[in-house]
Write an enzyme that holds these catalytic residues in place. Sequence first.
Site, PDB file in Angstrom:
ATOM      1  N   ASN A  26       0.839  -1.211   0.000  1.00 40.05           N
ATOM      2  CA  ASN A  26       0.000   0.000   0.000  1.00 40.05           C
ATOM      3  C   ASN A  26       0.871   1.256   0.000  1.00 40.05           C
ATOM      4  O   ASN A  26       0.409   2.336   0.369  1.00 40.05           O
ATOM      5  CB  ASN A  26      -0.897   0.014   1.236  1.00 40.05           C
ATOM      6  CG  ASN A  26      -1.753  -1.232   1.308  1.00 40.05           C
ATOM      7  OD1 ASN A  26      -2.398  -1.598   0.335  1.00 40.05           O
ATOM      8  ND2 ASN A  26      -1.745  -1.898   2.452  1.00 40.05           N
ATOM      9  N   HIS A  68     -13.981  -2.768   6.439  1.00 39.99           N
ATOM     10  CA  HIS A  68     -12.778  -3.481   6.896  1.00 39.99           C
ATOM     11  C   HIS A  68     -13.023  -4.258   8.198  1.00 39.99           C
ATOM     12  O   HIS A  68     -13.822  -3.857   9.048  1.00 39.99           O
ATOM     13  CB  HIS A  68     -11.663  -2.449   7.126  1.00 39.99           C
ATOM     14  CG  HIS A  68     -10.324  -3.050   7.309  1.00 39.99           C
ATOM     15  ND1 HIS A  68      -9.733  -3.224   8.534  1.00 39.99           N
ATOM     16  CD2 HIS A  68      -9.446  -3.539   6.399  1.00 39.99           C
ATOM     17  CE1 HIS A  68      -8.542  -3.771   8.377  1.00 39.99           C
ATOM     18  NE2 HIS A  68      -8.341  -3.980   7.095  1.00 39.99           N
ATOM     19  N   GLU A  75     -15.829   3.333   3.832  1.00 43.45           N
ATOM     20  CA  GLU A  75     -14.461   3.620   3.421  1.00 43.45           C
ATOM     21  C   GLU A  75     -14.568   4.535   2.200  1.00 43.45           C
ATOM     22  O   GLU A  75     -15.499   4.375   1.400  1.00 43.45           O
ATOM     23  CB  GLU A  75     -13.727   2.322   3.038  1.00 43.45           C
ATOM     24  CG  GLU A  75     -13.499   1.412   4.230  1.00 43.45           C
ATOM     25  CD  GLU A  75     -12.908   0.047   3.855  1.00 43.45           C
ATOM     26  OE1 GLU A  75     -12.178  -0.054   2.850  1.00 43.45           O
ATOM     27  OE2 GLU A  75     -13.201  -0.915   4.589  1.00 43.45           O
ATOM     28  N   SER A  91     -10.723  -1.325   0.279  1.00 43.75           N
ATOM     29  CA  SER A  91      -9.367  -1.886   0.256  1.00 43.75           C
ATOM     30  C   SER A  91      -9.217  -3.070  -0.690  1.00 43.75           C
ATOM     31  O   SER A  91      -8.132  -3.301  -1.212  1.00 43.75           O
ATOM     32  CB  SER A  91      -8.965  -2.312   1.661  1.00 43.75           C
ATOM     33  OG  SER A  91      -9.889  -3.229   2.194  1.00 43.75           O
ATOM     34  N   ASP A  93     -13.382   5.954   6.634  1.00 40.94           N
ATOM     35  CA  ASP A  93     -12.042   5.371   6.700  1.00 40.94           C
ATOM     36  C   ASP A  93     -11.348   5.702   5.381  1.00 40.94           C
ATOM     37  O   ASP A  93     -11.705   5.194   4.333  1.00 40.94           O
ATOM     38  CB  ASP A  93     -12.179   3.849   6.899  1.00 40.94           C
ATOM     39  CG  ASP A  93     -10.840   3.159   7.094  1.00 40.94           C
ATOM     40  OD1 ASP A  93      -9.815   3.728   6.674  1.00 40.94           O
ATOM     41  OD2 ASP A  93     -10.837   2.038   7.640  1.00 40.94           O
ATOM     42  N   HIS A 138      -7.124   4.095   2.220  1.00 34.05           N
ATOM     43  CA  HIS A 138      -6.543   3.933   0.878  1.00 34.05           C
ATOM     44  C   HIS A 138      -6.683   5.198   0.024  1.00 34.05           C
ATOM     45  O   HIS A 138      -6.426   5.167  -1.176  1.00 34.05           O
ATOM     46  CB  HIS A 138      -7.151   2.712   0.188  1.00 34.05           C
ATOM     47  CG  HIS A 138      -6.832   1.466   0.951  1.00 34.05           C
ATOM     48  ND1 HIS A 138      -5.646   0.790   0.794  1.00 34.05           N
ATOM     49  CD2 HIS A 138      -7.514   0.826   1.940  1.00 34.05           C
ATOM     50  CE1 HIS A 138      -5.611  -0.238   1.628  1.00 34.05           C
ATOM     51  NE2 HIS A 138      -6.738  -0.235   2.336  1.00 34.05           N
ATOM     52  N   LYS A 183       0.325   3.482   4.920  1.00 39.43           N
ATOM     53  CA  LYS A 183       0.021   3.163   3.519  1.00 39.43           C
ATOM     54  C   LYS A 183       0.577   4.307   2.651  1.00 39.43           C
ATOM     55  O   LYS A 183       1.784   4.363   2.471  1.00 39.43           O
ATOM     56  CB  LYS A 183      -1.479   2.938   3.358  1.00 39.43           C
ATOM     57  CG  LYS A 183      -1.966   1.726   4.175  1.00 39.43           C
ATOM     58  CD  LYS A 183      -3.440   1.513   4.055  1.00 39.43           C
ATOM     59  CE  LYS A 183      -3.971   0.246   4.665  1.00 39.43           C
ATOM     60  NZ  LYS A 183      -3.515  -0.165   5.969  1.00 39.43           N
TER      61      LYS A 183
HETATM   62  C1  LIG Z   1      -9.718   0.170   5.106  1.00 35.97           C
HETATM   63  C2  LIG Z   1      -8.700  -0.146   6.154  1.00 35.97           C
HETATM   64  N1  LIG Z   1      -8.880   0.333   7.390  1.00 35.97           N
HETATM   65  C3  LIG Z   1      -8.001   0.072   8.376  1.00 35.97           C
HETATM   66  C4  LIG Z   1      -6.884  -0.702   8.147  1.00 35.97           C
HETATM   67  C5  LIG Z   1      -5.953  -0.986   9.256  1.00 35.97           C
HETATM   68  O1  LIG Z   1      -4.900  -0.058   9.231  1.00 35.97           O
HETATM   69  P1  LIG Z   1      -3.459  -0.404   9.794  1.00 35.97           P
HETATM   70  O2  LIG Z   1      -2.807  -1.269   8.785  1.00 35.97           O
HETATM   71  O3  LIG Z   1      -2.804   0.935   9.971  1.00 35.97           O
HETATM   72  O4  LIG Z   1      -3.652  -1.107  11.094  1.00 35.97           O
HETATM   73  C6  LIG Z   1      -6.655  -1.207   6.876  1.00 35.97           C
HETATM   74  C7  LIG Z   1      -5.452  -2.038   6.639  1.00 35.97           C
HETATM   75  O5  LIG Z   1      -5.262  -2.729   5.735  1.00 35.97           O
HETATM   76  C8  LIG Z   1      -7.587  -0.936   5.850  1.00 35.97           C
HETATM   77  O6  LIG Z   1      -7.433  -1.428   4.619  1.00 35.97           O
END
Ligand SMILES: Cc1ncc(COP(=O)(O)O)c(C=O)c1O
Length: 398
Positions: free
Chosen positions: A50, A137, A183, A187, A212, A215, A244
């Site tokens: 990422n 997520h 989101e 993701s 969120d 990405h 990321k």
């Molecule tokens: C949409 C989303 N939220 C939260 C997270 C978690 O974040 P972190 O990797 O900083 O723990 C991810 C991780 O892949 C994600 O894709």
Amino acid sequence: MSYPSSTSGSREPGRPQRRYPAQEADLAALAARNRLRRLQPARGLDFSSNDYLGLATSGRLRRAARDALERGVPVGSGGSRLLRGNHAEHEALEQEAAQFFGAEAALFMGGGFQANQAIFATLPRADDLVLYDALIHASVHEGVRLRRGQAAAFAHNDPDDAENRIRTWRRDGGRGQIWLAIESVYSMEGDVAPLESFVGLARRHDAVLVVDEAHATGVHGVAGAGFARHCADVRLLTLHTCGKGLGAAGALVCGDRPLVDLLVTRARPFIFATAPSPLAAAIVRAALRLLGDEPELQASARRRIAHAHAEAGRLCGLDGFATQIMPLIVGEDAATMQLAACLQSSGFDVRGIRPPTVPAGTSRLRVSITGNVSEADITRLFETLASRPDLLSPEALS
Ligand SMILES: Cc1ncc(COP(=O)(O)O)c(C=O)c1O
């Protein structure tokens, strides 16, 4: 029952091999269903991380880390933020991040998973309703699981379905606050939420919209501040992960002061955890400044993404992609892993994604257009995919 045990790690001579029959049976069952996961070294061109801007290994962030060390920033925090672990670097980052992301306040945490757990386990009250996108997520599910109260999924990217659920809940006597979890860029789908519609929905029902931006941060929106940066007149909480697009580590929760203050005083994943490294805070601060100072970072990411979409169409007849995350749906777990292995053996680090990360029957390659590849690398990836029509049939990639 046996399972193909990992080749990584070696046993000390003379160390007894202890058996765990139940756990080994679980592993064997997963292996039989092609669901055993393994750690693999990073090898080949990066079409899987990422690190969308290539900042993780950039000279600029390395220099920022060195400068921070030289001015005495400690590598470890030594404790929880509420005890001795609070550092001026955390607070300086939070101040700059609030401004960058257009929020009243920001809170720096160890990572996005922890932050989502904290938000959803702490902020909604027992008589509230949490509505989350069906493809949200795993970390949001974890947060929701930790609280009392009602929660339900709405159909992916479907504000009308969310609104119907709100109306039904109100009709059935629901009195509390509505929390909407989406989101901005999904993701595993790589598609974009209809944010304006969700903002309208949140306004109509006085809901809190939790976006969120994991990405989107660094890549999308003005200066990489995300899609929700300019949403006004709505109760909004955004999550910006820092590991990321920002190339560092940690996560920033941004929103109105009362929500941030409640997380500080009540969120167990925040309170009962060692604070993130102040050095990480200094690096994230440098990454935010870099985004502000160097619009070329985003512009070149946009060019790479546009090139990837065009080449996927020209060479493989694939279309419908919206962002730097390009899912190639294969369906079958085994066929997905075979296609991934084929690309890996040609020097491309592309990973197969299987359930439970994605719904059953939708196993896929998640092609990620990172800052660590060139346009020529992208063209070669799609040429390689096109050269294996047996693995890349149009039906399989529907
Ligand atoms: C949409 C989303 N939220 C939260 C997270 C978690 O974040 P972190 O990797 O900083 O723990 C991810 C991780 O892949 C994600 O894709």
